[in-house]
Design an enzyme around this catalytic site. Structure first.
Site, PDB file in Angstrom:
ATOM      1  N   ARG A 191       0.730  -1.137  -0.027  1.00 43.97           N
ATOM      2  CA  ARG A 191      -0.030   0.007  -0.122  1.00 43.97           C
ATOM      3  C   ARG A 191       0.893   1.137   0.003  1.00 43.97           C
ATOM      4  O   ARG A 191       0.449   2.239   0.599  1.00 43.97           O
ATOM      5  CB  ARG A 191      -0.923   0.269   1.129  1.00 43.97           C
ATOM      6  N   LYS A 201       3.734  11.191 -11.882  1.00 48.20           N
ATOM      7  CA  LYS A 201       2.763  10.404 -12.741  1.00 48.20           C
ATOM      8  C   LYS A 201       3.401   9.175 -12.865  1.00 48.20           C
ATOM      9  O   LYS A 201       4.465   8.991 -13.419  1.00 48.20           O
ATOM     10  CB  LYS A 201       2.633  11.015 -14.185  1.00 48.20           C
ATOM     11  N   GLU A 252      10.331  17.008 -25.500  1.00 46.43           N
ATOM     12  CA  GLU A 252       9.536  17.586 -24.120  1.00 46.43           C
ATOM     13  C   GLU A 252      10.313  18.911 -23.732  1.00 46.43           C
ATOM     14  O   GLU A 252       9.523  19.758 -23.132  1.00 46.43           O
ATOM     15  CB  GLU A 252       9.793  16.486 -22.862  1.00 46.43           C
ATOM     16  N   LYS A 274       8.274  22.568 -14.942  1.00 46.45           N
ATOM     17  CA  LYS A 274       7.453  21.199 -14.579  1.00 46.45           C
ATOM     18  C   LYS A 274       7.126  21.578 -12.999  1.00 46.45           C
ATOM     19  O   LYS A 274       5.973  21.278 -12.580  1.00 46.45           O
ATOM     20  CB  LYS A 274       7.960  20.110 -15.018  1.00 46.45           C
ATOM     21  N   GLU A 322      -3.812  17.110 -11.712  1.00 39.91           N
ATOM     22  CA  GLU A 322      -4.195  17.310 -13.215  1.00 39.91           C
ATOM     23  C   GLU A 322      -5.758  17.977 -13.172  1.00 39.91           C
ATOM     24  O   GLU A 322      -6.561  17.459 -14.053  1.00 39.91           O
ATOM     25  CB  GLU A 322      -3.951  16.521 -14.307  1.00 39.91           C
ATOM     26  N   ARG A 347      -2.306  21.485 -15.157  1.00 35.63           N
ATOM     27  CA  ARG A 347      -1.354  20.551 -15.459  1.00 35.63           C
ATOM     28  C   ARG A 347      -1.412  20.007 -16.752  1.00 35.63           C
ATOM     29  O   ARG A 347      -0.516  19.317 -17.153  1.00 35.63           O
ATOM     30  CB  ARG A 347      -1.318  19.707 -14.183  1.00 35.63           C
ATOM     31  N   ASN A 372       0.524  18.232 -21.653  1.00 35.15           N
ATOM     32  CA  ASN A 372       0.341  17.251 -22.301  1.00 35.15           C
ATOM     33  C   ASN A 372       0.056  17.686 -23.875  1.00 35.15           C
ATOM     34  O   ASN A 372      -0.544  17.177 -24.597  1.00 35.15           O
ATOM     35  CB  ASN A 372      -1.154  16.728 -22.140  1.00 35.15           C
ATOM     36  N   HIS A 426       0.548  15.642 -26.851  1.00 39.72           N
ATOM     37  CA  HIS A 426       0.433  14.158 -26.561  1.00 39.72           C
ATOM     38  C   HIS A 426      -0.987  13.577 -26.719  1.00 39.72           C
ATOM     39  O   HIS A 426      -0.961  12.164 -26.738  1.00 39.72           O
ATOM     40  CB  HIS A 426       0.356  14.273 -24.712  1.00 39.72           C
ATOM     41  N   HIS A 476       0.122   9.979 -28.331  1.00 42.04           N
ATOM     42  CA  HIS A 476      -0.348   8.863 -27.744  1.00 42.04           C
ATOM     43  C   HIS A 476      -1.048   7.922 -28.696  1.00 42.04           C
ATOM     44  O   HIS A 476      -0.821   6.663 -28.750  1.00 42.04           O
ATOM     45  CB  HIS A 476      -1.283   9.215 -26.342  1.00 42.04           C
ATOM     46  N   HIS A 533       8.334   7.921 -27.681  1.00 41.20           N
ATOM     47  CA  HIS A 533       7.505   8.593 -26.946  1.00 41.20           C
ATOM     48  C   HIS A 533       7.758   9.835 -27.416  1.00 41.20           C
ATOM     49  O   HIS A 533       6.907  10.722 -27.824  1.00 41.20           O
ATOM     50  CB  HIS A 533       7.294   8.339 -25.416  1.00 41.20           C
TER      51      HIS A 533
HETATM   52  P1  NAD Z   1      13.035   4.661 -22.095  1.00 37.74           P
HETATM   53  O1  NAD Z   1      12.690   4.593 -20.761  1.00 37.74           O
HETATM   54  O2  NAD Z   1      12.209   3.433 -22.942  1.00 37.74           O
HETATM   55  O3  NAD Z   1      14.571   4.688 -22.260  1.00 37.74           O
HETATM   56  C1  NAD Z   1      14.702   4.920 -23.700  1.00 37.74           C
HETATM   57  C2  NAD Z   1      15.986   4.137 -24.040  1.00 37.74           C
HETATM   58  O4  NAD Z   1      17.019   4.630 -23.617  1.00 37.74           O
HETATM   59  C3  NAD Z   1      15.814   2.415 -23.413  1.00 37.74           C
HETATM   60  O5  NAD Z   1      16.157   1.637 -24.600  1.00 37.74           O
HETATM   61  C4  NAD Z   1      16.735   2.415 -22.340  1.00 37.74           C
HETATM   62  O6  NAD Z   1      17.118   1.433 -21.987  1.00 37.74           O
HETATM   63  C5  NAD Z   1      17.712   3.344 -22.860  1.00 37.74           C
HETATM   64  N1  NAD Z   1      18.831   4.034 -21.682  1.00 37.74           N
HETATM   65  C6  NAD Z   1      18.281   5.023 -20.849  1.00 37.74           C
HETATM   66  N2  NAD Z   1      19.337   5.436 -20.289  1.00 37.74           N
HETATM   67  C7  NAD Z   1      20.325   5.324 -20.932  1.00 37.74           C
HETATM   68  C8  NAD Z   1      21.495   5.954 -21.005  1.00 37.74           C
HETATM   69  N3  NAD Z   1      22.045   6.618 -20.011  1.00 37.74           N
HETATM   70  N4  NAD Z   1      22.355   5.408 -21.953  1.00 37.74           N
HETATM   71  C9  NAD Z   1      22.125   4.586 -22.929  1.00 37.74           C
HETATM   72  N5  NAD Z   1      20.785   4.238 -23.017  1.00 37.74           N
HETATM   73  C10 NAD Z   1      19.925   4.535 -22.080  1.00 37.74           C
HETATM   74  O7  NAD Z   1      12.288   6.060 -22.703  1.00 37.74           O
HETATM   75  P2  NAD Z   1      12.071   7.456 -21.984  1.00 37.74           P
HETATM   76  O8  NAD Z   1      12.277   8.270 -23.291  1.00 37.74           O
HETATM   77  O9  NAD Z   1      13.197   7.810 -21.002  1.00 37.74           O
HETATM   78  O10 NAD Z   1      10.718   7.709 -21.353  1.00 37.74           O
HETATM   79  C11 NAD Z   1       9.617   7.272 -22.105  1.00 37.74           C
HETATM   80  C12 NAD Z   1       8.419   6.946 -21.107  1.00 37.74           C
HETATM   81  O11 NAD Z   1       8.151   8.089 -20.055  1.00 37.74           O
HETATM   82  C13 NAD Z   1       7.087   6.648 -21.703  1.00 37.74           C
HETATM   83  O12 NAD Z   1       6.605   5.617 -21.329  1.00 37.74           O
HETATM   84  C14 NAD Z   1       6.286   7.664 -21.421  1.00 37.74           C
HETATM   85  O13 NAD Z   1       4.847   7.570 -21.139  1.00 37.74           O
HETATM   86  C15 NAD Z   1       6.935   8.367 -20.200  1.00 37.74           C
HETATM   87  N6  NAD Z   1       6.512   9.675 -19.745  1.00 37.74           N
HETATM   88  C16 NAD Z   1       6.148   9.527 -18.488  1.00 37.74           C
HETATM   89  C17 NAD Z   1       5.941  10.991 -17.962  1.00 37.74           C
HETATM   90  C18 NAD Z   1       5.313  11.173 -16.651  1.00 37.74           C
HETATM   91  O14 NAD Z   1       5.192  12.335 -16.140  1.00 37.74           O
HETATM   92  N7  NAD Z   1       5.445   9.930 -15.600  1.00 37.74           N
HETATM   93  C19 NAD Z   1       6.300  12.010 -18.895  1.00 37.74           C
HETATM   94  C20 NAD Z   1       6.844  11.778 -20.101  1.00 37.74           C
HETATM   95  C21 NAD Z   1       6.973  10.486 -20.284  1.00 37.74           C
HETATM   96  N1  GLY Z   2       3.989  14.781 -18.695  1.00 40.30           N
HETATM   97  C1  GLY Z   2       2.794  15.201 -18.313  1.00 40.30           C
HETATM   98  C2  GLY Z   2       2.601  15.521 -16.839  1.00 40.30           C
HETATM   99  O1  GLY Z   2       3.625  15.259 -16.120  1.00 40.30           O
HETATM  100  O2  GLY Z   2       1.811  15.939 -16.414  1.00 40.30           O
END
Ligand code: NAD
Ligand code: GLY
Length: 358
Positions: free
Chosen positions: A118, A140, A182, A224, A234, A238, A242, A245, A249, A262
């Site tokens: 939890r 998020k 971003e 942010k 949100e 907030r 997006n 997005h 998406h 992404h």
């Molecule tokens: P990811 O986590 O898939 O990483 C991208 C690639 O880079 C992967 O292959 C990973 O193994 C590799 N990698 C990571 N660090 C590395 C490094 N230092 N050197 C070499 N390779 C490395 O993708 P991302 O672009 O980091 O994140 C995308 C995700 O984030 C999506 O799922 C998206 O929905 C999410 N997201 C969430 C929020 C939020 O607010 N929570 C905001 C934006 C995006």
């Molecule tokens: N990436 C969108 C948010 O964090 O609200």
């Protein structure tokens, strides 16, 4: 090192940004309540940084969990591996989860922390540019569903965010561009002067010049943090984070998670949101072109995949989390540097933008 704060009363937390932070146990220790720590990472990041972080945490009982890499694994089955490992090693409620990786690892680890017994503490150590400027901040967390991106999850804030800018040195160019999507987003929705700065410095940013990248990360995290502090869950403002997005998406879900990154989908999605903002007469054609040119200069796609028709967008956008009472709301620009979340757009204009894209 720079430090920012996400101001959320008793759940406020620091964002540390700098070089060599992976070795700095004193930045992590204040946020680790017990002796048990579980580092969650993926099989790409593990060979690069896992041993180093384990050495930094030598005084703790560390459980590493190495998940398969990529967006295609951001799902229940992979999440279950975290719970299996925690229960197998008898981690109790004082355990601290550490996300070491990109946004996929950060979102899944945060969700696991929100659910395990939890709720246990977690720390974000983002290693991609995208996760350093966006996903590690704001709480998020979650996983994808085949019907829609990030549809299952929770708002759950980390105890701290540690951004070691050195980790970007191993990042592939395509991932650097994805992170820039971003960063450009923040300029478009909130800060026209930052947009000017990005235009002037795009070549240096693509080359990962340390002072430029650090400045871009700090400005992005500051924007942010400000937006999240104003509207954590949100209910209103907030949603401007997006921008692009809803279209993006839809692209990710249509192509199959992981096919388009992404950030790439967000790049093309922002171009579509600029087109719609211009078609509605809210921004000028020159402003639309300026935004589109910057997205292209960052090495991002400026059009959606050719195999997507308007009907694909309409179907997939209908499950967007901003849909309320069946009504689609979109983030659009009133001017460069000012975004609004609105349902007040002409559907025919939206259809013509989708038709032109497909
Ligand atoms: P990811 O986590 O898939 O990483 C991208 C690639 O880079 C992967 O292959 C990973 O193994 C590799 N990698 C990571 N660090 C590395 C490094 N230092 N050197 C070499 N390779 C490395 O993708 P991302 O672009 O980091 O994140 C995308 C995700 O984030 C999506 O799922 C998206 O929905 C999410 N997201 C969430 C929020 C939020 O607010 N929570 C905001 C934006 C995006
Ligand atoms: N990436 C969108 C948010 O964090 O609200």
């Amino acid at each position: 090192m720079q430090q920012l704060t996400v101001n959320l009363d008793d759940r406020s937390y620091p964002i540390h940004i700098g070089s060599g932070l992976l070795d700095r146990v004193e930045l992590l220790a204040p946020h680790i309540a017990g002796r048990q720590v579980c580092i969650v990472t993926d099989d790409t990041v593990a060979p690069l940084y896992l041993d180093r972080l384990i050495r930094t945490l030598a005084d703790y009982k560390v459980l590493p969990v190495v998940l398969p890499t990529g967006e295609a694994f951001k799902n229940w089955a992979t999440l279950q591996q975290i719970f299996d490992a925690l229960l197998g090693a008898r981690h109790d409620r004082r355990t601290t989860l550490i996300a070491l990786g990109g946004g996929v690892i950060g979102d899944m680890t945060g969700f696991a922390a929100a659910c395990y017994q939890r709720g246990v503490d977690f720390i974000q150590i983002p290693t991609t540019l995208l996760s350093q400027v966006d996903s590690s901040v704001g709480g998020k967390t979650g996983i994808n569903h085949p019907a829609g991106k990030n549809m299952i999850g929770a708002f759950y804030q980390p105890k701290a965010v540690l951004i070691d800018t050195d980790s970007l040195r191993t990042l592939p160019d395509r991932e650097v561009s994805a992170g820039l999507a971003e960063i450009i987003k923040y300029g478009l929705i909130r800060d026209e002067a930052f947009l000017d700065w990005l235009e002037q410095n795009m070549a240096g940013l693509l080359a990962l010049e340390p002072s430029l990248v650090t400045a871009a990360i700090a400005r992005s995290c500051a924007i942010k943090a400000e937006v999240v502090a104003a509207d954590e869950r949100e209910g209103g403002v907030r949603a401007i984070l997006n921008f692009g997005h809803t279209f993006g998406h839809a692209i990710e879900a249509h192509q199959g998670y992981g096919t388009w990154l992404h950030g790439e989908a967000v790049g093309a999605g922002m171009v579509m949101a600029l087109q719609l903002s211009a078609a509605l007469g809210w921004i000028s054609a020159a402003q639309q072109q300026r935004g589109t040119a910057l997205i292209g200069a960052a090495g991002l796609p400026t059009a959606p995949p050719p195999n997507m028709a308007a009907a694909d967008f309409t179907r997939l956008m209908a499950v967007d989390k901003k849909v309320l009472d069946g009504q689609l709301r979109l983030v659009l620009l009133k001017r460069l540097g000012e975004a609004v979340v609105t349902a007040d757009f002409d559907n025919q204009t939206l259809r013509s933008v989708l038709a032109a894209a497909g």
